[in-house]
Design a protein around this motif. Structure first.
Motif, PDB file in Angstrom:
ATOM      1  N   SER A  31       1.096   2.198-118.672  1.00 57.75           N
ATOM      2  CA  SER A  31       1.830   1.198-118.031  1.00 57.75           C
ATOM      3  C   SER A  31       2.496   1.523-116.945  1.00 57.75           C
ATOM      4  CB  SER A  31       2.968   0.496-119.050  1.00 57.75           C
ATOM      5  OG  SER A  31       3.924   1.673-119.743  1.00 57.75           O
ATOM      6  N   SER A  32       2.346   2.844-116.258  1.00 62.14           N
ATOM      7  CA  SER A  32       2.698   3.508-115.055  1.00 62.14           C
ATOM      8  C   SER A  32       2.956   2.413-113.871  1.00 62.14           C
ATOM      9  CB  SER A  32       1.957   4.697-114.734  1.00 62.14           C
ATOM     10  OG  SER A  32       2.119   5.864-115.951  1.00 62.14           O
ATOM     11  N   LEU A  33       1.829   1.932-113.587  1.00 63.02           N
ATOM     12  CA  LEU A  33       1.628   0.922-112.275  1.00 63.02           C
ATOM     13  C   LEU A  33       2.726  -0.349-112.628  1.00 63.02           C
ATOM     14  CD1 LEU A  33      -2.103   1.205-111.586  1.00 63.02           C
ATOM     15  CD2 LEU A  33      -0.032   2.191-110.415  1.00 63.02           C
TER      16      LEU A  33
ATOM     17  N   ASN B  48       7.699  -3.281-111.298  1.00 61.85           N
ATOM     18  CA  ASN B  48       8.661  -4.167-111.865  1.00 61.85           C
ATOM     19  C   ASN B  48      10.216  -3.727-111.892  1.00 61.85           C
ATOM     20  OD1 ASN B  48       6.899  -6.461-112.549  1.00 61.85           O
ATOM     21  ND2 ASN B  48       5.985  -5.487-114.137  1.00 61.85           N
ATOM     22  N   PHE B  49      10.106  -2.230-111.606  1.00 57.31           N
ATOM     23  CA  PHE B  49      11.531  -1.793-111.919  1.00 57.31           C
ATOM     24  C   PHE B  49      12.087  -0.964-110.601  1.00 57.31           C
ATOM     25  CE2 PHE B  49       9.913  -1.854-116.312  1.00 57.31           C
ATOM     26  CZ  PHE B  49      10.992  -2.719-116.990  1.00 57.31           C
ATOM     27  N   PRO B  50      13.307  -1.043-110.382  1.00 64.87           N
ATOM     28  CA  PRO B  50      13.828  -0.277-109.135  1.00 64.87           C
ATOM     29  C   PRO B  50      13.802   0.989-109.321  1.00 64.87           C
ATOM     30  CG  PRO B  50      15.722  -1.551-110.197  1.00 64.87           C
ATOM     31  CD  PRO B  50      14.334  -2.012-110.848  1.00 64.87           C
ATOM     32  N   LEU B  51      13.011   2.028-108.743  1.00 63.26           N
ATOM     33  CA  LEU B  51      12.911   3.289-108.984  1.00 63.26           C
ATOM     34  C   LEU B  51      13.095   3.962-107.489  1.00 63.26           C
ATOM     35  CD1 LEU B  51       9.802   3.399-111.464  1.00 63.26           C
ATOM     36  CD2 LEU B  51      12.313   3.781-112.118  1.00 63.26           C
ATOM     37  N   ASN B  52      13.340   5.218-107.633  1.00 63.90           N
ATOM     38  CA  ASN B  52      13.456   5.928-106.245  1.00 63.90           C
ATOM     39  C   ASN B  52      12.366   7.164-106.131  1.00 63.90           C
ATOM     40  OD1 ASN B  52      16.439   5.361-107.438  1.00 63.90           O
ATOM     41  ND2 ASN B  52      16.214   4.740-105.317  1.00 63.90           N
ATOM     42  N   THR B  53      11.835   7.626-107.205  1.00 63.28           N
ATOM     43  CA  THR B  53      11.024   8.792-107.647  1.00 63.28           C
ATOM     44  C   THR B  53      10.001   8.660-108.426  1.00 63.28           C
ATOM     45  OG1 THR B  53      13.130  10.333-106.833  1.00 63.28           O
ATOM     46  CG2 THR B  53      11.201  11.486-107.723  1.00 63.28           C
TER      47      THR B  53
ATOM     48  N   VAL C  93      11.532   2.579-120.123  1.00 59.23           N
ATOM     49  CA  VAL C  93      11.620   1.428-119.504  1.00 59.23           C
ATOM     50  C   VAL C  93      10.921   0.456-120.209  1.00 59.23           C
ATOM     51  CG1 VAL C  93      11.649   2.664-117.132  1.00 59.23           C
ATOM     52  CG2 VAL C  93       9.540   1.950-117.919  1.00 59.23           C
ATOM     53  N   ALA C  94      10.088   0.628-121.036  1.00 61.79           N
ATOM     54  CA  ALA C  94       9.278  -0.344-121.846  1.00 61.79           C
ATOM     55  C   ALA C  94      10.082  -0.897-123.147  1.00 61.79           C
ATOM     56  CB  ALA C  94       7.914   0.154-121.927  1.00 61.79           C
ATOM     57  N   GLN C  95      11.263  -0.249-123.344  1.00 58.84           N
ATOM     58  CA  GLN C  95      11.800  -0.436-124.695  1.00 58.84           C
ATOM     59  C   GLN C  95      12.324  -1.766-124.686  1.00 58.84           C
ATOM     60  OE1 GLN C  95      14.457   2.407-126.120  1.00 58.84           O
ATOM     61  NE2 GLN C  95      13.149   4.252-126.017  1.00 58.84           N
ATOM     62  N   ASN C  96      13.093  -1.997-123.852  1.00 59.86           N
ATOM     63  CA  ASN C  96      13.741  -3.420-123.740  1.00 59.86           C
ATOM     64  C   ASN C  96      13.958  -4.163-122.256  1.00 59.86           C
ATOM     65  OD1 ASN C  96      15.626  -5.440-123.542  1.00 59.86           O
ATOM     66  ND2 ASN C  96      17.105  -4.811-125.356  1.00 59.86           N
ATOM     67  N   ILE C  97      12.856  -4.758-121.811  1.00 61.34           N
ATOM     68  CA  ILE C  97      12.700  -4.989-120.550  1.00 61.34           C
ATOM     69  C   ILE C  97      13.851  -5.624-119.906  1.00 61.34           C
ATOM     70  CG2 ILE C  97      11.148  -6.224-118.747  1.00 61.34           C
ATOM     71  CD1 ILE C  97       9.488  -4.151-120.560  1.00 61.34           C
ATOM     72  N   ASP C  98      14.657  -6.424-120.347  1.00 63.79           N
ATOM     73  CA  ASP C  98      15.612  -7.105-119.572  1.00 63.79           C
ATOM     74  C   ASP C  98      16.685  -6.116-119.466  1.00 63.79           C
ATOM     75  OD1 ASP C  98      14.186  -9.458-119.458  1.00 63.79           O
ATOM     76  OD2 ASP C  98      15.000 -10.389-121.101  1.00 63.79           O
ATOM     77  N   ARG C  99      17.157  -5.425-120.518  1.00 62.84           N
ATOM     78  CA  ARG C  99      18.284  -4.512-120.361  1.00 62.84           C
ATOM     79  C   ARG C  99      17.828  -3.257-119.382  1.00 62.84           C
ATOM     80  NH1 ARG C  99      22.902  -3.156-121.550  1.00 62.84           N
ATOM     81  NH2 ARG C  99      23.579  -1.117-122.090  1.00 62.84           N
ATOM     82  N   THR C 100      16.682  -2.732-119.576  1.00 59.44           N
ATOM     83  CA  THR C 100      15.987  -1.869-118.600  1.00 59.44           C
ATOM     84  C   THR C 100      16.478  -2.216-117.109  1.00 59.44           C
ATOM     85  OG1 THR C 100      14.614  -1.060-120.220  1.00 59.44           O
ATOM     86  CG2 THR C 100      14.311  -0.366-118.000  1.00 59.44           C
ATOM     87  N   HIS C 101      15.893  -3.408-116.924  1.00 54.87           N
ATOM     88  CA  HIS C 101      15.870  -3.839-115.507  1.00 54.87           C
ATOM     89  C   HIS C 101      17.400  -4.096-115.052  1.00 54.87           C
ATOM     90  CE1 HIS C 101      14.786  -6.193-111.963  1.00 54.87           C
ATOM     91  NE2 HIS C 101      13.431  -6.046-112.222  1.00 54.87           N
ATOM     92  N   TRP C 102      18.332  -4.599-116.031  1.00 52.31           N
ATOM     93  CA  TRP C 102      19.662  -4.743-115.418  1.00 52.31           C
ATOM     94  C   TRP C 102      20.331  -3.315-115.388  1.00 52.31           C
ATOM     95  CZ3 TRP C 102      24.401  -2.956-117.741  1.00 52.31           C
ATOM     96  CH2 TRP C 102      25.486  -3.368-117.309  1.00 52.31           C
ATOM     97  N   ILE C 103      20.099  -2.210-116.351  1.00 47.10           N
ATOM     98  CA  ILE C 103      20.554  -0.895-115.877  1.00 47.10           C
ATOM     99  C   ILE C 103      20.326  -0.202-114.811  1.00 47.10           C
ATOM    100  CG2 ILE C 103      20.491   1.393-117.301  1.00 47.10           C
ATOM    101  CD1 ILE C 103      20.387   0.081-119.880  1.00 47.10           C
ATOM    102  N   LEU C 104      18.946  -0.432-114.330  1.00 47.09           N
ATOM    103  CA  LEU C 104      18.369   0.302-113.073  1.00 47.09           C
ATOM    104  C   LEU C 104      19.021  -0.418-112.013  1.00 47.09           C
ATOM    105  CD1 LEU C 104      14.598   0.746-114.068  1.00 47.09           C
ATOM    106  CD2 LEU C 104      16.169   2.364-114.083  1.00 47.09           C
ATOM    107  N   ASN C 105      19.174  -1.674-112.145  1.00 45.27           N
ATOM    108  CA  ASN C 105      19.954  -2.331-111.063  1.00 45.27           C
ATOM    109  C   ASN C 105      21.152  -1.758-110.844  1.00 45.27           C
ATOM    110  OD1 ASN C 105      18.041  -3.910-109.913  1.00 45.27           O
ATOM    111  ND2 ASN C 105      18.095  -5.454-111.419  1.00 45.27           N
ATOM    112  N   GLN C 106      21.843  -1.672-111.829  1.00 45.95           N
ATOM    113  CA  GLN C 106      23.301  -1.248-112.006  1.00 45.95           C
ATOM    114  C   GLN C 106      23.426   0.056-111.109  1.00 45.95           C
ATOM    115  OE1 GLN C 106      26.393  -2.911-112.786  1.00 45.95           O
ATOM    116  NE2 GLN C 106      25.054  -4.612-112.764  1.00 45.95           N
ATOM    117  N   LEU C 107      22.409   1.071-111.527  1.00 47.56           N
ATOM    118  CA  LEU C 107      22.319   2.582-111.151  1.00 47.56           C
ATOM    119  C   LEU C 107      22.067   2.285-109.674  1.00 47.56           C
ATOM    120  CD1 LEU C 107      20.388   4.121-114.110  1.00 47.56           C
ATOM    121  CD2 LEU C 107      22.859   4.250-113.638  1.00 47.56           C
ATOM    122  N   GLN C 108      21.119   1.646-109.120  1.00 47.25           N
ATOM    123  CA  GLN C 108      20.819   1.353-107.708  1.00 47.25           C
ATOM    124  C   GLN C 108      21.958   0.961-106.851  1.00 47.25           C
ATOM    125  OE1 GLN C 108      18.050   2.297-106.212  1.00 47.25           O
ATOM    126  NE2 GLN C 108      16.829   2.630-108.001  1.00 47.25           N
TER     127      GLN C 108
END
Length: 477
Positions: A346-348, A353-358, A315-330
């Protein structure tokens, strides 16, 4: 003219360091010179960790500059030592260290550890501070070889072992590290096995801690090597992660796992979720979301039946793209789990900052939870955090009844059920082949197929697929 060309052929064009041919000749020469003495020397094989991320995010020009900076730092740090530095290829460097005989074991370890210290500080690349660490393996002559080929192979084996242990560290070679696979031919073997369907998936059940119901499985890859037999991921995943092969393997795992779940649903096993590990490189592929959508449509699976497991490094590799991908999955309804939670810095930040479920609690906190108050407190805090954020929590690596009981005893407040919602590990079941998983899952979904907390055997630590007695519906907890 010919002399100049010969000279150029001896040096890497980018870093101007001696190349692999020169280094091999140098090692063989040293071997001959000290063959009859008791002099010790070492070959160090150093590989930058996640160098490909720099190329993917900042471009190959930045990657080239980084290699120059790394070469310069290594030269500076080794300038006053008896050593020979060379650029092997790509993001790999090799070092020859001699005159080690007079050093005791502590001094030798400090010398080896210091090699990577110069890489701890960030590199400035095109206005960015880039942190790139390294893993390095060490082979000591004459114990680990008396020629360049053997010493380099063993040092490289030790380097991959260092990566498996978490990267940013070193490992001295020992025969126990030897892989049954030859790294020189490994890429071709993996490609052939992908074509020949030699890889297998095994499935480890996840159990609801309160009801005893099996709620999901995690797909785990194995390699049915045509010559070496069944191999665990430790023999090939680190190598695959350094190349594009990890994407091919990851795509195969995702597709195969979904196809298997679709088959199980047709057999009446329709209440479980399939968890699939996704590497950073696979996750960042431009068509990753489209691939998931296509696979779900082809297998006729509901998106809620799939869970993608990623690490905080991903999730830390490319913040903007990661956020977009996670939103798409959600939006699709695909769950996302943060794997190995708690072991990174950077767990906390990731769960904020990212939409997660588990959240999946790393097994290192479970290993000694019954005897280590600090581990128990950390697990307790993670569970409480997950509940506060409405995240499902899975405890990985549960192997004994004592660990299970300790997890059950965790509590933050009298009214809070703060033990993890789910557990996974050998206490419930080892990873199972598809056929054995069917038997296990059908049993868990039957009228008497739920686990209770009564031990069914006097041997509480046995590793079997059935540890706890199963109760009828009216007696379930």
């Amino acid at each position: 003219m010919s002399t100049n060309l010969a000279s150029q052929d001896n040096y890497h064009s980018l870093t101007q360091l001696p190349n692999r041919n020169v280094f091999s000749e140098k090692v063989n020469l040293v071997c001959q010179e000290i063959n009859d003495s008791n002099e010790l020397f070492a070959v160090v094989f150093l590989d930058l960790d996640r160098f490909q991320q720099v190329n993917n995010t900042l471009g190959h020009g930045a990657g080239d500059e980084l290699l120059k900076f790394v070469a310069q730092r290594l030269q500076n740090s080794l300038a006053d030592q008896d050593c020979f530095l060379a650029h092997w290829h790509g993001d790999k460097f090799v070092i020859l260290l001699w005159h080690l005989t007079h050093l005791d074991s502590a001094a030798m370890e400090e010398k080896f550890r210091a090699i990577g210290q110069q890489l701890q500080a960030p590199f400035s690349l095109f206005g960015h501070d880039v942190y790139v660490k390294a893993s390095w393996g060490i082979a000591i002559s004459p114990y680990d070889g008396t020629d360049a080929e053997t010493l380099l192979l063993n040092a490289e084996t030790a380097m991959y072992s260092a990566k498996e242990q978490g990267r940013n560290r070193y490992q001295v070679y020992s025969p126990s590290l030897r892989s049954p696979l030859n790294p020189i031919t490994l890429e071709a073997e993996i490609r052939n096995s992908l074509q020949n369907d030699d890889f297998r998936l095994y499935y480890q059940p996840q159990m609801n801690f309160q009801t005893g119901e099996i709620t999901g499985v995690e797909a785990l890859i194995r390699w049915q090597h045509p010559k070496r037999g069944l191999l665990s991921p430790k023999h090939f995943i680190c190598f695959a992660e350094e190349s594009d092969l990890i994407c091919d393997i990851g795509d195969w795992v995702l597709k195969t796992a979904c196809e298997q779940l679709a088959q199980w649903r047709k057999q009446g096993i329709d209440r479980i979720r399939m968890a699939v590990n996704v590497s950073g490189r696979q996750f960042q592929q431009i068509d990753f979301v489209d691939k998931i959508q296509q696979i779900l449509e082809e297998t006729n699976l509901p998106s809620s039946a799939l869970e993608i497991e990623i690490t905080e490094t991903t999730v830390a590799q490319n913040i903007d793209r990661t956020h977009w991908i996670l939103n798409q999955l959600q939006q699709m309804g695909v769950s996302v789990a943060l794997d190995d939670f708690g072991i990174g810095y950077s767990s906390l930040n990731a769960i904020k900052n990212f939409p997660l479920n588990t959240l999946k609690i790393d097994r290192t906190f479970i290993e000694k939870i019954e005897s280590n108050a600090i581990d128990a407190a950390i697990v307790n805090s993670i569970v409480s955090l997950g509940q506060g954020l409405n995240l499902r929590v899975v405890a990985e690596g549960v192997e004994t009844f004592q660990q299970l009981e300790t997890l059950r005893s965790l509590t933050v407040s009298p009214n809070a059920e703060t033990f993890p919602q789910e557990i996974q590990g050998y206490f419930i079941s080892e990873p199972l082949s598809a056929d054995k998983a069917v038997e296990f899952l059908k049993g868990s979904n039957s009228e008497t197929g739920f686990f209770c907390w009564q031990v069914a055997s006097a041997d509480e630590n046995q590793h079997d697929t059935v540890f706890l007695q199963r109760l009828p519906l009216n007696q379930r907890l």
